[in-house]
Each structure stands twice: as structure tokens, then as C-alpha cells.
Design a protein around this motif. Sequence first.
Motif, PDB file in Angstrom:
ATOM      1  N   PHE A  57       3.304 -24.475  42.632  1.00 33.66           N
ATOM      2  CA  PHE A  57       1.866 -24.215  42.724  1.00 33.66           C
ATOM      3  C   PHE A  57       1.572 -22.727  42.881  1.00 33.66           C
ATOM      4  O   PHE A  57       0.599 -22.215  42.332  1.00 33.66           O
ATOM      5  CB  PHE A  57       1.265 -25.020  43.886  1.00 33.66           C
ATOM      6  CG  PHE A  57       1.431 -26.501  43.727  1.00 33.66           C
ATOM      7  CD1 PHE A  57       0.730 -27.179  42.750  1.00 33.66           C
ATOM      8  CD2 PHE A  57       2.328 -27.197  44.511  1.00 33.66           C
ATOM      9  CE1 PHE A  57       0.901 -28.547  42.574  1.00 33.66           C
ATOM     10  CE2 PHE A  57       2.508 -28.562  44.351  1.00 33.66           C
ATOM     11  CZ  PHE A  57       1.786 -29.239  43.374  1.00 33.66           C
ATOM     12  N   GLU A  58       2.437 -22.020  43.598  1.00 43.62           N
ATOM     13  CA  GLU A  58       2.272 -20.572  43.709  1.00 43.62           C
ATOM     14  C   GLU A  58       2.494 -19.903  42.353  1.00 43.62           C
ATOM     15  O   GLU A  58       1.706 -19.041  41.932  1.00 43.62           O
ATOM     16  CB  GLU A  58       3.255 -20.015  44.736  1.00 43.62           C
ATOM     17  CG  GLU A  58       3.116 -18.499  44.929  1.00 43.62           C
ATOM     18  CD  GLU A  58       4.073 -17.958  45.967  1.00 43.62           C
ATOM     19  OE1 GLU A  58       3.872 -16.806  46.411  1.00 43.62           O
ATOM     20  OE2 GLU A  58       5.040 -18.668  46.322  1.00 43.62           O
ATOM     21  N   TYR A 111      -5.512 -20.654  47.288  1.00 44.59           N
ATOM     22  CA  TYR A 111      -4.600 -21.460  48.112  1.00 44.59           C
ATOM     23  C   TYR A 111      -5.365 -22.197  49.208  1.00 44.59           C
ATOM     24  O   TYR A 111      -5.104 -23.378  49.483  1.00 44.59           O
ATOM     25  CB  TYR A 111      -3.519 -20.574  48.744  1.00 44.59           C
ATOM     26  CG  TYR A 111      -2.620 -19.867  47.759  1.00 44.59           C
ATOM     27  CD1 TYR A 111      -2.257 -20.481  46.561  1.00 44.59           C
ATOM     28  CD2 TYR A 111      -2.120 -18.596  48.019  1.00 44.59           C
ATOM     29  CE1 TYR A 111      -1.429 -19.833  45.652  1.00 44.59           C
ATOM     30  CE2 TYR A 111      -1.283 -17.947  47.123  1.00 44.59           C
ATOM     31  CZ  TYR A 111      -0.950 -18.569  45.942  1.00 44.59           C
ATOM     32  OH  TYR A 111      -0.131 -17.925  45.045  1.00 44.59           O
ATOM     33  N   ARG A 112      -6.314 -21.510  49.855  1.00 47.68           N
ATOM     34  CA  ARG A 112      -7.112 -22.171  50.897  1.00 47.68           C
ATOM     35  C   ARG A 112      -7.982 -23.271  50.299  1.00 47.68           C
ATOM     36  O   ARG A 112      -8.134 -24.348  50.888  1.00 47.68           O
ATOM     37  CB  ARG A 112      -7.997 -21.137  51.605  1.00 47.68           C
ATOM     38  CG  ARG A 112      -7.255 -20.225  52.563  1.00 47.68           C
ATOM     39  CD  ARG A 112      -8.201 -19.495  53.484  1.00 47.68           C
ATOM     40  NE  ARG A 112      -9.058 -18.569  52.743  1.00 47.68           N
ATOM     41  CZ  ARG A 112      -8.758 -17.291  52.504  1.00 47.68           C
ATOM     42  NH1 ARG A 112      -7.605 -16.797  52.960  1.00 47.68           N
ATOM     43  NH2 ARG A 112      -9.572 -16.520  51.827  1.00 47.68           N
ATOM     44  N   LEU A 113      -8.537 -23.015  49.109  1.00 47.42           N
ATOM     45  CA  LEU A 113      -9.416 -23.989  48.466  1.00 47.42           C
ATOM     46  C   LEU A 113      -8.682 -25.284  48.138  1.00 47.42           C
ATOM     47  O   LEU A 113      -9.221 -26.384  48.306  1.00 47.42           O
ATOM     48  CB  LEU A 113     -10.017 -23.381  47.191  1.00 47.42           C
ATOM     49  CG  LEU A 113     -10.999 -24.250  46.407  1.00 47.42           C
ATOM     50  CD1 LEU A 113     -12.256 -24.513  47.239  1.00 47.42           C
ATOM     51  CD2 LEU A 113     -11.377 -23.570  45.091  1.00 47.42           C
ATOM     52  N   GLY A 169      -4.019 -10.351  45.252  1.00 42.28           N
ATOM     53  CA  GLY A 169      -3.646 -11.139  46.421  1.00 42.28           C
ATOM     54  C   GLY A 169      -4.807 -11.862  47.075  1.00 42.28           C
ATOM     55  O   GLY A 169      -4.700 -13.031  47.456  1.00 42.28           O
ATOM     56  N   GLY A 170      -5.944 -11.192  47.210  1.00 45.70           N
ATOM     57  CA  GLY A 170      -7.102 -11.807  47.864  1.00 45.70           C
ATOM     58  C   GLY A 170      -7.608 -13.021  47.106  1.00 45.70           C
ATOM     59  O   GLY A 170      -7.934 -14.058  47.707  1.00 45.70           O
ATOM     60  N   VAL A 171      -7.677 -12.911  45.777  1.00 47.02           N
ATOM     61  CA  VAL A 171      -8.134 -14.042  44.950  1.00 47.02           C
ATOM     62  C   VAL A 171      -7.188 -15.218  45.096  1.00 47.02           C
ATOM     63  O   VAL A 171      -7.612 -16.375  45.245  1.00 47.02           O
ATOM     64  CB  VAL A 171      -8.231 -13.610  43.469  1.00 47.02           C
ATOM     65  CG1 VAL A 171      -8.602 -14.805  42.594  1.00 47.02           C
ATOM     66  CG2 VAL A 171      -9.249 -12.496  43.302  1.00 47.02           C
ATOM     67  N   GLU A 172      -5.883 -14.942  45.067  1.00 45.00           N
ATOM     68  CA  GLU A 172      -4.897 -16.023  45.179  1.00 45.00           C
ATOM     69  C   GLU A 172      -4.965 -16.703  46.531  1.00 45.00           C
ATOM     70  O   GLU A 172      -4.898 -17.944  46.609  1.00 45.00           O
ATOM     71  CB  GLU A 172      -3.496 -15.462  44.926  1.00 45.00           C
ATOM     72  CG  GLU A 172      -3.269 -15.043  43.489  1.00 45.00           C
ATOM     73  CD  GLU A 172      -1.981 -14.281  43.285  1.00 45.00           C
ATOM     74  OE1 GLU A 172      -1.646 -13.986  42.129  1.00 45.00           O
ATOM     75  OE2 GLU A 172      -1.304 -13.963  44.285  1.00 45.00           O
ATOM     76  N   ARG A 173      -5.117 -15.937  47.599  1.00 41.89           N
ATOM     77  CA  ARG A 173      -5.211 -16.558  48.925  1.00 41.89           C
ATOM     78  C   ARG A 173      -6.436 -17.448  49.036  1.00 41.89           C
ATOM     79  O   ARG A 173      -6.398 -18.514  49.671  1.00 41.89           O
ATOM     80  CB  ARG A 173      -5.221 -15.475  50.017  1.00 41.89           C
ATOM     81  CG  ARG A 173      -3.869 -14.803  50.212  1.00 41.89           C
ATOM     82  CD  ARG A 173      -3.867 -13.911  51.442  1.00 41.89           C
ATOM     83  NE  ARG A 173      -4.740 -12.751  51.273  1.00 41.89           N
ATOM     84  CZ  ARG A 173      -4.346 -11.596  50.742  1.00 41.89           C
ATOM     85  NH1 ARG A 173      -3.094 -11.459  50.313  1.00 41.89           N
ATOM     86  NH2 ARG A 173      -5.195 -10.581  50.637  1.00 41.89           N
ATOM     87  N   GLY A 174      -7.523 -17.043  48.395  1.00 42.22           N
ATOM     88  CA  GLY A 174      -8.719 -17.884  48.377  1.00 42.22           C
ATOM     89  C   GLY A 174      -8.468 -19.198  47.652  1.00 42.22           C
ATOM     90  O   GLY A 174      -8.918 -20.270  48.083  1.00 42.22           O
TER      91      GLY A 174
END
Length: 558
Positions: A166-167, A47-49, A40-45
Motif C-alpha cells: 500500500f505504501e 495514509y490517515r484517510l 511526504g505531507g500528501v502521502e501521510r494524509g
Amino acid sequence: MGVVQIIAVIAILVLLVKPVGTYLYHVFSNEANGTDRIFGGVERGIYRLVGLRSREGMSWKKYAVSFLATNLVLVAFGYLILRLQGALPVNPNGAGGMEETLSFNTVISFITNTNLQHYSGESGLTYLSQMAVITMMMFTSAASGFSVAVAFVRGITGRPNLGNFFEDFVKAHVRVFLPLALVVTLILVALQVPQTLKPTLQVTTLEGTTQQIAIGPVASLESIKHLGTNGGGFFGANAAHPFENPSPLTNVIEILSMWMLPAALPYMYGRFANNRRQGWGIFAAMMTLFIVLLSLNFYAESQGNPAINAMGIDASQGSMEGKEVRFGIPQSSLFTTVTTAATTGSVNNMHDTQTPLGSITPLALMMLNNVFGGKGVGLINMLMYAILAVFLCGLMVGRTPEFLGRKIEAREMKLIAIAILVHPFIILAPTALSFLTDLGQGSITNPGYHGLSQVLYEFTSAAANNGSGFEGLADNTPFWNITTGLVMLLGRYVSIIAMLAVAGSLLRKQPVPETIGTFRTDNGLFTGILIGTVLIIGALTFLPVIVLGPVAEYLTLG
């Protein structure tokens, strides 16, 4: 002994279906689960990028446009790299830029998950191109196909929406392909597959002459090549090359790598549909077709070449022409069947040298839309046939057909008809065109029936987004680069868009209550009807050209 080897690999595959399918369901169900804590943390990063602030569900049109736009950007990037590779870094062997039509064919081939190669990887590409274009597109094209398959499953199983492209695209990379590719790469490196950025080696032979031995980042490409059912080889000889596939053990690992995810998708679908029996029924239909065609190839290759047998030469070893001794006929036949059933296109033996009857297996599997299919393609195609089977059964009993509680009506059947009919059209029409022009005939290296099979195989492979070929065809010409490039585009995107439209249409319909008259789609009867539907449509469409090619060649040799 050969049959035991084949049974053992199939048994391992069957044991992997449930755990892998369950994992894929957890990845794409969008429900909270244990994988969120890991990835989850990698994916949220990410998404923000990329600025993906909202991940709400999309309509089928928005999902399709997002998919196409992403692919278009990747095509433009890949084309520029290939054209300019001679002036770019990480080019220790001094390869030049790629010709225009070949660059077009290559980027289309890899973005469509076809990986048809009209070039030899070790001499035609730089290390940068191998990594930034070929390996990159092996990840992105596989993730694109996976995302579309999951969206289609959500649509026909009554989920609230198709999801966010995209998700799904990010999840497919982060939770599926990258971790699996890392594990398989490390295993292959441990089993002596090269992984280096050093230039081509120059060695002195026993005769005192020098020889150039190509090396490079092979293991990393090899892992995603099979996991993503891509098939493009680092070397021209593909998985027959000892640096790509050095031993029977690596051969089994590569077979399972390209087969595991497609085989697990029906179980994932069963979880989405809350009907695991139906998922197993779809899997059983796939496996039945697979085993029938595997048996044909194994039998034909084990019997040897009729022309050689007629000379009185010992045929006890079967037809070993074009095959590697380290694999033999069993692992060669299994690899051939898996690579065309799973639309991979990787080869550990030369399909052009297979016996006439043996060559029917790869041709038939691609003509039947790849049975297991690549990243999601096989599941979508098999569900397409399942909806068609339900529709036909409904017509026979005079009842409005229903699938998963939703009525199948004219709109859905028109879209399915487009997806079914475009496949034979883009195979048979270009095949005929090739024999009507000097540009097409000039590349055929074998006269008579085998020459027809060469051309037929090339366009079948392109249309099915497979990428393997009868390598006797001299296909690196503008005619073949452009025609197969167009066929690959149509073979990939027409059916995907049509089936996304089907999913969107079914999603908007109100569910119909199940009654005593509802046709069940989770029993052995429906599995048999599904197999019959696939075979009847395939036979009506392709049997005449199969008779003109492989069958006629076999009768001539006999």
C-alpha cells in the motif's frame, strides 16, 4: 532522414535513463531523500484517510494478497460503472450501459494493464466511464505493476523485506504517475489535443451536410495511457486519430512517455543491487533485442508490399497502407516497436495492414514477454531470464548457480518454469481452440495465413498484457470477450505471483561470499548469454507458428 529520426529519439531515451532511474530509486528505496519534503505531507494524509497506520514490510504472500485484493475491489467498482453508465451522470451523448461480456472483458483488460478494446471509445463509453473507470484503472494498474516490480527487486537484491504494497502503491501514484501525467497533459493540450466535457460537436461540411465530431477529456487520458503503458484509446483509431496524436512532435512525446519509465527501471535495479554495471547490462540486452526487431520492421515496411511491387507500381515510399502520412514509415515503425516492446498497445498505424515480415516485429516482442515491458513487467521478465541464464551456466560448469550472492535452487527454478511456460500455453492453446470452433472461425475476416496471424496476434496481445490488435478480427462477441478476458487474467497474475514467490524465497537465503569461481553477471559476456537465452526460448516456443503465419504469407506474396 528516417533513420536519423529514429536515432534521435533513441538517443534522447538513453539520456533519460540515468536521471529517471535515479529518481525512481529515491522514490522506492524507503531512504530519506529530497522527494519526501515535496510529497511526504500528501502521502501521510492519504495514509490517515485510508487507515494505514502501520507500514511495516510484508512477506511475499501478504504482498501478493494485498495486490490481488486491491485489484479485485477496483474490478468490481469498474464493472458496476460500465453496466450502469447509461443511467449515470456526465453522459452528454446518451450512451447506454455496456453488455455483460464486454463489460467483463473491459474491466479485466484495464485492471491487467492490457487495455485491449473490443469497443470504440468515443461511442461505447460515457465521459464518466472514460474518467472514473478507464483513466482511473490506467493509473491504478500501472501503479500496481510498478509496486510489484519494486518488491521483486528488493527481494532479489537482499533488502530486509519486500516492502509494503500500500505504501508503494501510494508512492507510485503521488510521486510518479500523477505529476508526470499532469505535465504531459498540459503539453498535449498546448499542442492541440482536446480536453473538454462538452458533448459531441455537430458541424456543417462543405457539401452542406452535418457531421458528428467526437471530443472529450482526451489529453488527460492520453498522458496516463502512455506513461502507464496502458494503450487504450479515447477513440477507436487510437493514436492514429488526429485528436489523440496530431503531429510528429506529439508522436515523439508519446513514444518517450511510454518508453521512458520501463527503460529506466534497469538502472533503478542497478542502484538497488549496488551494481550499476549490471543494471546497464540488463538495459543493453533489452536495447539490443529492440534494435534488431525495429530494424526488421523498418526494413520490411520501407520495401513495400511484394504483391503491389509486382504490379509495377512505384514502391519508393514503402508500404503506406494503414499509416498516417504525417508520421511516415520511420515514426510508424518506431511507434510500433516501442508500443509492443513496452507492452503499451497504443497504435499510430494499423498493425493488421503491415507487411508480413513487418508484422513479425510486434508479434515477436510480445512473445518474448515485451523486452522493455510495461510498468515493471519487462524488468521482472528480464531478471527471470537472467536467473535462468545463471542456472544454465551453472549446470554447464558443474557449479551451484548463484545470483546476487544467493544460490539458485530447485524451488526458484520451478517457479520460473511456471512463469515461462504459462505464457506460450495461454497463447497457443486458445489460438488452436479458435480454429476448432465456429465461434472462433466466424470472426476471422481474412482467409489463409493472414487469418492465422489475426487470431495469433489477438491472444499474444492479451497474454502479454499489450492490448494492440490486428483490427480485421471481429472480436466483440461473447467468445472473444470471455476467452481473451481469461487469457489476460492468467497472463497478468500467474507470472506476477510466481515471481513474487521467487523474491520471497531468495530473500530468506543467507548470502554466499563471492569467490574466484563466481559467475559474473555485470559484463558483456553475461549480456550476450542473456540475449541468447531469451532468443532460444522464444524461438523454440514460437518459431513454428510464426512460420505458419507471417512467414508463409510473405512467401506466398513473393
